[in-house]
Write a protein that holds these residues in place. Structure first.
Motif, PDB file in Angstrom:
ATOM      1  N   PRO A 122       0.692  -1.182   0.105  1.00 20.24           N
ATOM      2  CA  PRO A 122      -0.118  -0.060  -0.047  1.00 20.24           C
ATOM      3  C   PRO A 122       0.672   1.280   0.090  1.00 20.24           C
ATOM      4  CG  PRO A 122      -1.038  -1.506   1.564  1.00 20.24           C
ATOM      5  CD  PRO A 122       0.360  -2.062   1.059  1.00 20.24           C
ATOM      6  N   ILE A 137      -6.823   2.917  -0.298  1.00 19.38           N
ATOM      7  CA  ILE A 137      -6.258   4.326   0.090  1.00 19.38           C
ATOM      8  C   ILE A 137      -7.101   5.354  -0.078  1.00 19.38           C
ATOM      9  CG2 ILE A 137      -4.088   5.608  -0.516  1.00 19.38           C
ATOM     10  CD1 ILE A 137      -3.350   2.842   0.354  1.00 19.38           C
ATOM     11  N   PRO A 179      -3.151   5.289   3.627  1.00 19.99           N
ATOM     12  CA  PRO A 179      -3.675   4.055   3.912  1.00 19.99           C
ATOM     13  C   PRO A 179      -4.580   4.032   4.972  1.00 19.99           C
ATOM     14  CG  PRO A 179      -1.344   4.141   4.722  1.00 19.99           C
ATOM     15  CD  PRO A 179      -1.507   5.671   3.973  1.00 19.99           C
ATOM     16  N   LEU A 190      -1.603  -1.428   9.150  1.00 21.71           N
ATOM     17  CA  LEU A 190      -2.403  -0.887   8.069  1.00 21.71           C
ATOM     18  C   LEU A 190      -3.488  -1.999   7.840  1.00 21.71           C
ATOM     19  CD1 LEU A 190       0.270   0.061   5.286  1.00 21.71           C
ATOM     20  CD2 LEU A 190      -0.601   1.311   7.102  1.00 21.71           C
TER      21      LEU A 190
END
Length: 275
Positions: free
Chosen positions: A59, A89, A94, A112
Motif C-alpha cells: 500500500p 487508500i 492508507p 495498516l
C-alpha cells in the motif's frame, strides 16, 4: 514480543554485522506493521511491531504510484505465490486499524488495514465432496510449485490454469530463466478438473481462474463495500507476481474503471519499503 523477539533480535544482529562487514555506510531501517520505519535498536525492544510489516510495503508503494497517475484514492491488490492482500487508500493515506489476528491470536497493534487471504499462483485446485471446483487455500508453494515447474507437483495450481489460458508466456517467465512445461499443466488440469467435471480443458482452466478471482473479490469487498466505500470510485493498483493477471477479471466484476500496473510488479512491495 516474547515469542518473536529472540528470533528477530538474532536476525537483526546478523544483518547489522553483515552490512558492517561489507562496508555499508547507509542507515538501516526496519519496516513496521503501520507502514512506518524504525531503527534496529527500537525493533529489538518491540519486535511485535514487525509482525505484519511485509504486506505493509505494498500500500505504501501504491500511494506513490497512484499519485503520479493522478489518483488520490485506490485499492491495492497484491497477489503472490501463496497469498493475496487488499488495502484501501483514501486521499493518499492508507487506512489504519488498532487490532488484528494472526493464527486466531488477537493483536492490539497499530497496523495498516490489509485484508489477507490464502490465494496465489500456487493455490491448488480440487473437486470437493459436493462436486464443486475449489481453488486454495492450500498452496503448492515454490517447491514443488505448480505442475508446470516440473518439480513433481501433481495437482493443478492457478499458474497452471493461467498457462493453459494463454495468460502466461511459457518461454519468458523470469526473463526466460524459469523453464516451465505447458504439457504438465494440461495433463494435471485435465486429470483433476476437466475429466471429473465432464468439461473441456479450456473450460476447466477458465473456471479455475474465475473461482480464484471470486475469492479475491470478496477480499476487496472486505476493505471497501463492506465498510461503506464503493469500489467503483477507486482505481485498482495491481501488483505482486500474479496480481496483474487477475486485475481485469476482478475489476470487471467490481465495476472498477481504471487499472494501474506498475513496472516490475513482482518487486513492487520492496519499492514500498524504500518509499
Amino acid at each position: 514480543n516474547c515469542y518473536v523477539g529472540p528470533v528477530l533480535r538474532k536476525y537483526l544482529s546478523f544483518l547489522s554485522e553483515a552490512l558492517d562487514k561489507n562496508g555499508f555506510a547507509g542507515v538501516l531501517l526496519i519496516m513496521q506493521s503501520n507502514g512506518g520505519v524504525a531503527t534496529p535498536q527500537s525493533m529489538s525492544q518491540t519486535p511485535v511491531m514487525t509482525l505484519l510489516s511485509g504486506p505493509a510495503g505494498g500500500p505504501v508503494a501504491g500511494i506513490s504510484f497512484a499519485k503520479v497517475q493522478g489518483h488520490d484514492q485506490c485499492i491495492t491488490i497484491d497477489m503472490g505465490g501463496t497469498s493475496f492482500d487488499a488495502a484501501l487508500i483514501q486521499t493518499n493515506e492508507p487506512l489504519l486499524r488498532s487490532e488484528g489476528w494472526i493464527n486466531r491470536q488477537r493483536l492490539a497493534l497499530p497496523m495498516l488495514d490489509i485484508h489477507t487471504i490464502g490465494s496465489g499462483g500456487g493455490s491448488i485446485g480440487r473437486i470437493d465432496d459436493g462436486g464443486l471446483l475449489r481453488m486454495g487455500p492450500e498452496s503448492a508453494g515454490a517447491d514443488p510449485g505448480p505442475a508446470c515447474y516440473g518439480k513433481g507437483g501433481d495437482r493443478p495450481a492457478c499458474t497452471d490454469a493461467n498457462l493453459v489460458l494463454g495468460y502466461l508466456n511459457p518461454d519468458y517467465l523470469v526473463g526466460g530463466e524459469l523453464k516451465i512445461d505447458s504439457e504438465l499443466s494440461y495433463s494435471v488440469l485435465s486429470d483433476v478438473v476437466a475429466t471429473p467435471l465432464g468439461i473441456d480443458l479450456v473450460e476447466a482452466a477458465h473456471g479455475a481462474h474465475e473461482i480464484a478471482a471470486a475469492n479475491m473479490i470478496r477480499a476487496v469487498k472486505a476493505v471497501s463495500s463492506e465498510r461503506g466505500r464503493d469500489p467503483r470510485s477507486y482505481a485498482m493498483v495491481a501488483f505482486g507476481g500474479n496480481g496483474p493477471l487477475f486485475a481485469a477479471t476482478m475489476a470487471k466484476v467490481l465495476g472498477m474503471k481504471r487499472i494501474l500496473v506498475p513496472p516490475s510488479p513482482g518487486v513492487f512491495s520492496a519499492l514500498g519499503l524504500l518509499s
